[in-house]
Design a protein around this motif. Structure first.
Motif, PDB file in Angstrom:
ATOM      1  N   GLU A   1     -56.268 -21.730  24.735  1.00 16.11           N
ATOM      2  CA  GLU A   1     -56.106 -23.138  24.368  1.00 16.11           C
ATOM      3  C   GLU A   1     -56.837 -23.460  23.068  1.00 16.11           C
ATOM      4  OE1 GLU A   1     -57.437 -25.095  27.887  1.00 16.11           O
ATOM      5  OE2 GLU A   1     -55.593 -24.614  29.003  1.00 16.11           O
ATOM      6  N   ARG A   2     -58.044 -22.871  22.869  1.00 13.11           N
ATOM      7  CA  ARG A   2     -58.773 -23.088  21.620  1.00 13.11           C
ATOM      8  C   ARG A   2     -58.021 -22.481  20.440  1.00 13.11           C
ATOM      9  NH1 ARG A   2     -63.372 -21.556  24.405  1.00 13.11           N
ATOM     10  NH2 ARG A   2     -63.602 -19.670  23.165  1.00 13.11           N
ATOM     11  N   LEU A   3     -57.436 -21.315  20.669  1.00 10.77           N
ATOM     12  CA  LEU A   3     -56.655 -20.663  19.611  1.00 10.77           C
ATOM     13  C   LEU A   3     -55.420 -21.492  19.277  1.00 10.77           C
ATOM     14  CD1 LEU A   3     -56.284 -18.237  17.780  1.00 10.77           C
ATOM     15  CD2 LEU A   3     -55.283 -16.997  19.694  1.00 10.77           C
ATOM     16  N   ALA A   4     -54.761 -22.024  20.307  1.00 11.13           N
ATOM     17  CA  ALA A   4     -53.589 -22.874  20.076  1.00 11.13           C
ATOM     18  C   ALA A   4     -53.986 -24.141  19.321  1.00 11.13           C
ATOM     19  CB  ALA A   4     -52.943 -23.241  21.415  1.00 11.13           C
TER      20      ALA A   4
ATOM     21  N   LEU B   1     -48.735 -16.943  14.952  1.00 11.46           N
ATOM     22  CA  LEU B   1     -49.175 -18.339  14.782  1.00 11.46           C
ATOM     23  C   LEU B   1     -49.060 -18.732  13.308  1.00 11.46           C
ATOM     24  CD1 LEU B   1     -52.308 -18.247  17.081  1.00 11.46           C
ATOM     25  CD2 LEU B   1     -50.184 -19.483  17.532  1.00 11.46           C
ATOM     26  N   PRO B   2     -47.829 -18.769  12.787  1.00  9.49           N
ATOM     27  CA  PRO B   2     -47.657 -19.066  11.360  1.00  9.49           C
ATOM     28  C   PRO B   2     -48.040 -20.506  11.044  1.00  9.49           C
ATOM     29  CG  PRO B   2     -45.537 -19.058  12.466  1.00  9.49           C
ATOM     30  CD  PRO B   2     -46.562 -18.586  13.474  1.00  9.49           C
ATOM     31  N   SER B   3     -48.524 -20.698   9.847  1.00  6.41           N
ATOM     32  CA  SER B   3     -48.822 -22.054   9.385  1.00  6.41           C
ATOM     33  C   SER B   3     -48.418 -22.140   7.919  1.00  6.41           C
ATOM     34  CB  SER B   3     -50.311 -22.363   9.537  1.00  6.41           C
ATOM     35  OG  SER B   3     -51.079 -21.496   8.722  1.00  6.41           O
ATOM     36  N   GLY B   4     -48.360 -23.341   7.458  1.00  9.97           N
ATOM     37  CA  GLY B   4     -48.010 -23.560   6.050  1.00  9.97           C
ATOM     38  C   GLY B   4     -46.541 -23.869   5.873  1.00  9.97           C
TER      39      GLY B   4
ATOM     40  N   VAL C   1     -63.439 -21.753  15.296  1.00 11.66           N
ATOM     41  CA  VAL C   1     -63.057 -20.872  14.193  1.00 11.66           C
ATOM     42  C   VAL C   1     -61.719 -21.340  13.626  1.00 11.66           C
ATOM     43  CG1 VAL C   1     -62.467 -18.510  13.562  1.00 11.66           C
ATOM     44  CG2 VAL C   1     -64.254 -18.939  15.245  1.00 11.66           C
ATOM     45  N   PRO C   2     -61.631 -21.517  12.295  1.00 11.88           N
ATOM     46  CA  PRO C   2     -60.337 -21.874  11.715  1.00 11.88           C
ATOM     47  C   PRO C   2     -59.346 -20.724  11.871  1.00 11.88           C
ATOM     48  CG  PRO C   2     -61.965 -21.460   9.994  1.00 11.88           C
ATOM     49  CD  PRO C   2     -62.702 -21.428  11.296  1.00 11.88           C
TER      50      PRO C   2
ATOM     51  N   SER D   1     -53.731 -27.356  14.441  1.00 15.84           N
ATOM     52  CA  SER D   1     -54.360 -28.183  13.405  1.00 15.84           C
ATOM     53  C   SER D   1     -54.293 -27.545  12.019  1.00 15.84           C
ATOM     54  CB  SER D   1     -55.833 -28.445  13.763  1.00 15.84           C
ATOM     55  OG  SER D   1     -56.550 -27.233  13.809  1.00 15.84           O
ATOM     56  N   ALA D   2     -53.732 -26.334  11.939  1.00 15.00           N
ATOM     57  CA  ALA D   2     -53.621 -25.672  10.632  1.00 15.00           C
ATOM     58  C   ALA D   2     -52.637 -26.436   9.751  1.00 15.00           C
ATOM     59  CB  ALA D   2     -53.150 -24.231  10.817  1.00 15.00           C
ATOM     60  N   PRO D   3     -52.888 -26.499   8.440  1.00 18.29           N
ATOM     61  CA  PRO D   3     -51.994 -27.224   7.527  1.00 18.29           C
ATOM     62  C   PRO D   3     -50.553 -26.729   7.635  1.00 18.29           C
ATOM     63  CG  PRO D   3     -53.998 -26.524   6.390  1.00 18.29           C
ATOM     64  CD  PRO D   3     -54.005 -25.860   7.738  1.00 18.29           C
ATOM     65  N   GLY D   4     -49.628 -27.649   7.836  1.00 17.70           N
ATOM     66  CA  GLY D   4     -48.212 -27.301   7.859  1.00 17.70           C
ATOM     67  C   GLY D   4     -47.709 -26.744   9.169  1.00 17.70           C
TER      68      GLY D   4
END
Length: 200
Positions: free
Chosen positions: A129-132, A194-197, A79-80, A137-140
């Protein structure tokens, strides 16, 4: 005389009925309180069949946990990060004091059997671990491996806490919140931990 293929079908059906009944009983009542007689009665089969197919209560719990884990993996897959809150909301919305137990509820139950509990701990570790990995791998994404895993474990802990409180009951508005009501706050929780971007 019953044909071998018919016997195999009957055996597979009986085993599936027992697994389904056991998962519900273990998730709702806990390992210690769930009795083999109750599980067999829920499944509509003779209690002696549990020993035939699973050997013992510990074996039945281990099989129930393994089946729940397999189902959870099929549902979640890869899941993304942007959809993680929806998966958690789906699972949490299924559970309540009188509702059908979810796979997450079963993961909260200990058995007292070391092998079964090691499977449970392994599943929780793998889920974090899958969530991490999804966050990494999320952009940014810029968090380090240890920090990302810690944050993923905290998201998992919060998710299990929601399941636990819904299963206990009596906490409104959490108790009656549906999937859509849960999804928004869970989206904010995942985004905060789990911030990304850019800029995170």
């Amino acid at each position: 005389m019953t044909a071998p293929s018919a016997r195999r079908r009957d055996a597979a059906r009986t085993r599936a009925l027992l697994l389904d009944a056991a998962r519900r009983r273990f998730a709702r009542d806990g390992y210690s309180s769930a009795t083999l007689r109750d599980i067999a009665e829920d499944a509509g089969v003779n209690v002696a069949l549990i020993a035939r197919y699973f050997e013992s209560k510990e074996g039945l719990f281990e099989a129930s946990l393994t089946a729940a884990v397999d189902e959870l993996r099929r549902e979640t897959g890869d899941v993304p990060l942007a959809e993680v809150h929806l998966v958690i909301a789906d699972q949490a919305a299924r559970i309540g004091p009188e509702g059908a137990p979810s796979q997450l509820a079963l993961l909260l139950r200990t058995s007292g059997d070391e092998r079964a509990d090691e499977i449970r701990r392994g599943v929780l570790r793998a889920s974090a671990e899958r969530l991490a990995a999804a966050a990494h791998s999320a952009p940014g994404a810029r968090t380090g491996d240890d920090e990302t895993l810690l944050r993923a474990q905290m998201v998992l802990a919060a998710s299990l806490g929601i399941v636990l409180l819904r299963s206990v009951g009596g906490m409104e508005p959490l108790q009656s919140a549906d999937r859509d009501a849960l999804a928004g706050p869970l989206r904010d929780l995942v985004a905060a931990l789990l911030p990304s971007g850019p800029g995170h």
